[in-house]
Design an enzyme around this catalytic site. Sequence first.
Site, PDB file in Angstrom:
ATOM      1  CE  LYS A   1      45.042  41.550  34.497  1.00 38.23           C
ATOM      2  NZ  LYS A   1      46.122  41.581  35.481  1.00 38.23           N
TER       3      LYS A   1
ATOM      4  NE  ARG B   1      42.684  39.086  40.694  1.00 36.13           N
ATOM      5  CZ  ARG B   1      42.025  39.797  39.789  1.00 36.13           C
ATOM      6  NH1 ARG B   1      42.355  39.718  38.507  1.00 36.13           N
ATOM      7  NH2 ARG B   1      41.051  40.604  40.151  1.00 36.13           N
TER       8      ARG B   1
HETATM    9  C1  8Y7 Z   1      45.415  41.614  39.006  1.00 34.44           C
HETATM   10  C2  8Y7 Z   1      44.930  41.792  40.305  1.00 34.44           C
HETATM   11  C3  8Y7 Z   1      43.599  42.774  38.884  1.00 34.44           C
HETATM   12  C4  8Y7 Z   1      46.630  40.889  38.839  1.00 34.44           C
HETATM   13  C5  8Y7 Z   1      46.677  40.623  41.235  1.00 34.44           C
HETATM   14  C6  8Y7 Z   1      41.900  42.492  35.902  1.00 34.44           C
HETATM   15  C7  8Y7 Z   1      42.980  42.952  41.332  1.00 34.44           C
HETATM   16  C8  8Y7 Z   1      42.405  43.699  36.543  1.00 34.44           C
HETATM   17  N1  8Y7 Z   1      44.569  42.218  38.131  1.00 34.44           N
HETATM   18  N2  8Y7 Z   1      45.551  41.303  41.415  1.00 34.44           N
HETATM   19  N3  8Y7 Z   1      43.787  42.523  40.209  1.00 34.44           N
HETATM   20  N4  8Y7 Z   1      47.217  40.414  39.989  1.00 34.44           N
HETATM   21  N5  8Y7 Z   1      47.334  40.117  42.291  1.00 34.44           N
HETATM   22  O1  8Y7 Z   1      41.855  42.543  34.625  1.00 34.44           O
HETATM   23  O2  8Y7 Z   1      47.169  40.696  37.755  1.00 34.44           O
HETATM   24  O3  8Y7 Z   1      41.531  41.491  36.512  1.00 34.44           O
HETATM   25  S1  8Y7 Z   1      42.241  43.721  38.311  1.00 34.44           S
END
Ligand code: 8Y7
Length: 283
Positions: A228, A262
């Site tokens: 990020k 994640r």
């Molecule tokens: C997150 C996310 C994204 C996060 C959760 C990216 C879908 C942006 N970021 N879901 N999603 N937490 N729970 O850079 O931080 O992956 S999308």
Amino acid sequence: MTSQQYPARLPCGNRVLDLSRTHVMGILNVTPDSFSDGGRFNQQDAALRHAEAMVAAGATLIDIGGESTRPGARAVSALEELERVAPMVEAINRELDVVISVDTSTPAVIRESARLGAGLINDVRSLTRDGALDAAAATGLPVCLMHMRGEPGDMQNNPHYDDVTAEVASYLEQRMAACAAVGIDAGRIILDPGFGFAKTLAHNLSLFKHMESLYRLGRPLLVGVSRKSMIGQTLDRPVEQRLYGSLALAALAMTKGASILRVHDVAETADIVRMIEAVQTAE
Ligand code: 8Y7
């Protein structure tokens, strides 16, 4: 390690997550711009092979997303999102032993994914869309509630907080109450500070530093920081050079007690998780 206030067993559809361990959630994008080599079968096959590689590398969850949440991304219709996500849920459920998380805010996608074998609803909008709370309640699945303000398209317009961690906690508490009101028991909820969503670099760093204070809400945490911009901005690195920064934050999140990381780089993250667990479980 933080002592857990919740049961270690979290049923996720036909599978169970052991919350006494740290889990790696691999990110699988099924938006056309991420697999643009043409042909629906080829795209789905490539996505399935990618999911398979992530499971082999140690992912115990796969997060399938059919709607880009990147700032400025084009809105997709519910039907379009369903057509991307549903075949992947079905294929992964058939071929792989993994908890399927669906990154969606759309009631029809929530319902259909659950029917096809999803184990977790991951909604960056915390079930605020019309009908999303009821759809999630009906599935009986766990839900990840994430903090964000506004919509991905406008969320980075000058966000302001007096105390970012306290305000994130209070938002998540409100969303837990909204869930309780439709019969989604607290025991089904996972919480997420929402790094990079409506937050400046200073907000993200402060929230990360103080993330433990979210445990007062009594639920496991999911942390998504992989590649990020908070890493890009801190280290002055483009997205393809954010692995070490991502691993540093993954390690730190784990030692702060996060249950689910994640990530894009599953093999590398799984190594740090195993290494840290080896130390944490030593005599
Ligand atoms: C997150 C996310 C994204 C996060 C959760 C990216 C879908 C942006 N970021 N879901 N999603 N937490 N729970 O850079 O931080 O992956 S999308």
